[in-house]
Design a protein around this motif. Structure first.
Motif, PDB file in Angstrom:
ATOM      1  N   UNK A  39       0.783  -1.030   0.166  1.00 17.17           N
ATOM      2  CA  UNK A  39       0.308  -0.142  -0.282  1.00 17.17           C
ATOM      3  C   UNK A  39       0.305   1.545  -0.082  1.00 17.17           C
ATOM      4  N   UNK A  40       2.306   1.151   0.848  1.00 20.84           N
ATOM      5  CA  UNK A  40       2.866   2.596   1.415  1.00 20.84           C
ATOM      6  C   UNK A  40       3.566   2.219  -0.638  1.00 20.84           C
ATOM      7  N   UNK A  41       3.927   1.542  -0.858  1.00 15.89           N
ATOM      8  CA  UNK A  41       4.482   1.729  -2.411  1.00 15.89           C
ATOM      9  C   UNK A  41       4.017   2.130  -3.233  1.00 15.89           C
ATOM     10  N   UNK A  42       1.639   1.485  -4.054  1.00 16.36           N
ATOM     11  CA  UNK A  42       0.908   2.259  -4.549  1.00 16.36           C
ATOM     12  C   UNK A  42       0.537   3.807  -4.323  1.00 16.36           C
ATOM     13  N   UNK A  43       1.070   4.153  -2.773  1.00 13.78           N
ATOM     14  CA  UNK A  43       0.935   5.272  -2.399  1.00 13.78           C
ATOM     15  C   UNK A  43       1.708   6.552  -2.838  1.00 13.78           C
ATOM     16  N   UNK A  44       3.279   5.660  -2.976  1.00 16.62           N
ATOM     17  CA  UNK A  44       4.499   5.978  -3.489  1.00 16.62           C
ATOM     18  C   UNK A  44       4.320   7.316  -4.739  1.00 16.62           C
ATOM     19  N   UNK A  45       3.793   5.580  -5.505  1.00 17.11           N
ATOM     20  CA  UNK A  45       3.783   6.079  -7.276  1.00 17.11           C
ATOM     21  C   UNK A  45       2.606   6.868  -7.735  1.00 17.11           C
ATOM     22  N   UNK A  46       1.350   6.862  -6.694  1.00 17.11           N
ATOM     23  CA  UNK A  46       0.208   8.171  -7.012  1.00 17.11           C
ATOM     24  C   UNK A  46       0.749   9.261  -6.977  1.00 17.11           C
ATOM     25  N   UNK A  47       1.951   9.231  -6.022  1.00 20.76           N
ATOM     26  CA  UNK A  47       2.098  10.827  -5.010  1.00 20.76           C
ATOM     27  C   UNK A  47       3.292  10.877  -6.670  1.00 20.76           C
ATOM     28  N   UNK A  48       4.149  10.197  -6.698  1.00 19.11           N
ATOM     29  CA  UNK A  48       4.969  10.610  -7.255  1.00 19.11           C
ATOM     30  C   UNK A  48       4.561  11.059  -9.055  1.00 19.11           C
ATOM     31  N   UNK A  49       2.944  10.912  -9.686  1.00 22.08           N
ATOM     32  CA  UNK A  49       2.527  10.730 -10.505  1.00 22.08           C
ATOM     33  C   UNK A  49       1.673  11.480 -10.842  1.00 22.08           C
ATOM     34  N   UNK A  50       1.580  12.135  -9.567  1.00 22.28           N
ATOM     35  CA  UNK A  50       0.873  13.636  -9.488  1.00 22.28           C
ATOM     36  C   UNK A  50       1.289  14.696  -9.746  1.00 22.28           C
ATOM     37  N   UNK A  51       2.896  14.558  -8.740  1.00 22.08           N
ATOM     38  CA  UNK A  51       3.856  15.618  -8.626  1.00 22.08           C
ATOM     39  C   UNK A  51       4.180  15.441 -10.438  1.00 22.08           C
ATOM     40  N   UNK A  52       4.287  14.873 -11.026  1.00 23.43           N
ATOM     41  CA  UNK A  52       4.707  14.797 -12.738  1.00 23.43           C
ATOM     42  C   UNK A  52       3.445  16.181 -13.009  1.00 23.43           C
ATOM     43  N   UNK A  53       2.711  15.367 -12.570  1.00 23.70           N
ATOM     44  CA  UNK A  53       1.610  15.589 -13.632  1.00 23.70           C
ATOM     45  C   UNK A  53       1.094  17.289 -12.991  1.00 23.70           C
ATOM     46  N   UNK A  54       1.270  17.815 -11.568  1.00 18.88           N
ATOM     47  CA  UNK A  54       1.413  18.524 -11.769  1.00 18.88           C
ATOM     48  C   UNK A  54       2.730  19.547 -12.170  1.00 18.88           C
ATOM     49  N   UNK A  55       4.137  19.068 -12.170  1.00 20.36           N
ATOM     50  CA  UNK A  55       4.767  19.908 -12.495  1.00 20.36           C
ATOM     51  C   UNK A  55       4.533  19.939 -14.387  1.00 20.36           C
ATOM     52  N   UNK A  56       4.128  19.248 -14.989  1.00 16.74           N
ATOM     53  CA  UNK A  56       3.294  19.324 -16.309  1.00 16.74           C
ATOM     54  C   UNK A  56       2.550  20.657 -16.391  1.00 16.74           C
ATOM     55  N   UNK A  57       1.938  20.462 -15.925  1.00 17.06           N
ATOM     56  CA  UNK A  57      -0.050  21.377 -15.747  1.00 17.06           C
ATOM     57  C   UNK A  57       1.320  22.557 -15.633  1.00 17.06           C
ATOM     58  N   UNK A  58       1.751  23.055 -14.600  1.00 22.47           N
ATOM     59  CA  UNK A  58       3.027  24.296 -13.516  1.00 22.47           C
ATOM     60  C   UNK A  58       3.960  25.173 -15.789  1.00 22.47           C
ATOM     61  N   UNK A  59       4.350  24.247 -15.764  1.00 25.07           N
ATOM     62  CA  UNK A  59       4.949  24.540 -16.648  1.00 25.07           C
ATOM     63  C   UNK A  59       4.521  24.805 -17.728  1.00 25.07           C
ATOM     64  N   UNK A  60       3.268  24.570 -18.515  1.00 27.66           N
ATOM     65  CA  UNK A  60       2.261  24.424 -18.963  1.00 27.66           C
ATOM     66  C   UNK A  60       1.506  26.096 -19.205  1.00 27.66           C
ATOM     67  N   UNK A  61       1.255  26.143 -17.840  1.00 23.06           N
ATOM     68  CA  UNK A  61       0.778  26.821 -17.691  1.00 23.06           C
ATOM     69  C   UNK A  61       1.629  28.245 -17.479  1.00 23.06           C
ATOM     70  N   UNK A  62       2.460  28.078 -18.125  1.00 19.04           N
ATOM     71  CA  UNK A  62       3.861  29.478 -16.896  1.00 19.04           C
ATOM     72  C   UNK A  62       4.215  29.449 -18.807  1.00 19.04           C
TER      73      UNK A  62
END
Length: 215
Positions: A39-62
């Motif tokens: 469960x912890x590993x799945x949460x970590x992977x989900x968090x990393x994917x979410x952060x990567x998506x946020x970075x992409x959205x931020x870069x596109x917004x900028x």
């Protein structure tokens, strides 16, 4: 859901079936610690994917913001230039109103200031000619007193010039002259300011000053 059966078949050298049996694979059971780790590993992977998506959205917004600003810059420069020009017009209008009111109350003030500034130049001259429009006896007496106050001991001669504007005058002495025209001065200031604003916007060069004495 039931677990499917698997078959275990044994063949002889000639390819015939020697033994065939069916068996049912068993389910693997996980320890609580293993479940927590998964469960912890799945949460970590989900968090990393979410952060990567946020970075992409931020870069596109900028990127979109930068492109929008770049596209708007010509319009923004135009708005800023118009604001400067309107502010300059307002300042000139205010200066004209204040200057006009001051001249109405003290019409001889510019002439007195000129005489004080030119005192050393006209002191040795035997004659000073004052050209102005509509000078009455009181106005001439004030000018004569101003000349005396500035140290001038020569003759003051007056010449009426109907074509000259209000509070405008010309002074002439043996080796020099000076003149003042409030309306002309205001016009030259407006032209110089307009040229300076145009030069700032990259459309023109500031004018070259003319050689004349203004008071």
């Amino acid at each position: 859901m039931s677990t499917p059966f698997a078959f275990d078949t044994e063949f002889s050298a000639d390819g015939s079936v020697v033994r065939e049996s069916a068996w049912k694979p068993t389910k693997r059971s996980y320890m609580p610690a293993e479940v927590d780790a998964l469960v912890a590993h799945a949460k970590l992977e989900a968090r990393q994917q979410a952060l990567a998506e946020i970075d992409n959205i931020r870069a596109m917004a900028l990127t979109n913001i930068a492109q929008g600003v770049a596209a708007a810059m010509p319009s923004l420069r135009g708005v800023a230039q118009a604001h400067r020009e309107q502010s300059a017009d307002l300042a000139l209008a205010a200066a004209r109103a204040i200057g006009g009111a001051a001249l109405e109350r003290f019409p001889q003030a510019p002439l007195r200031a000129a005489l004080e500034a030119l005192a050393q130049e006209i002191d040795a001259s035997p004659r000073l000619v004052v050209r102005a429009a509509g000078l009455d006896d009181e106005g001439r007496a004030q000018i004569e007193r101003a000349c005396a106050d500035s140290g001038f001991t020569g003759v003051v001669a007056f010449r009426d010039e109907p074509g000259m504007g209000f509070a405008a005058f010309k002074l002439e002495w043996a080796d020099g002259r000076a003149d003042h025209d409030p309306e002309g001065s205001a016009q030259r200031v407006a032209e110089a300011l307009t040229a300076a604003l145009a030069a700032e916007a990259g459309h023109a060069e500031p004018p070259i000053n003319t050689d004349r004495s203004d008071f």
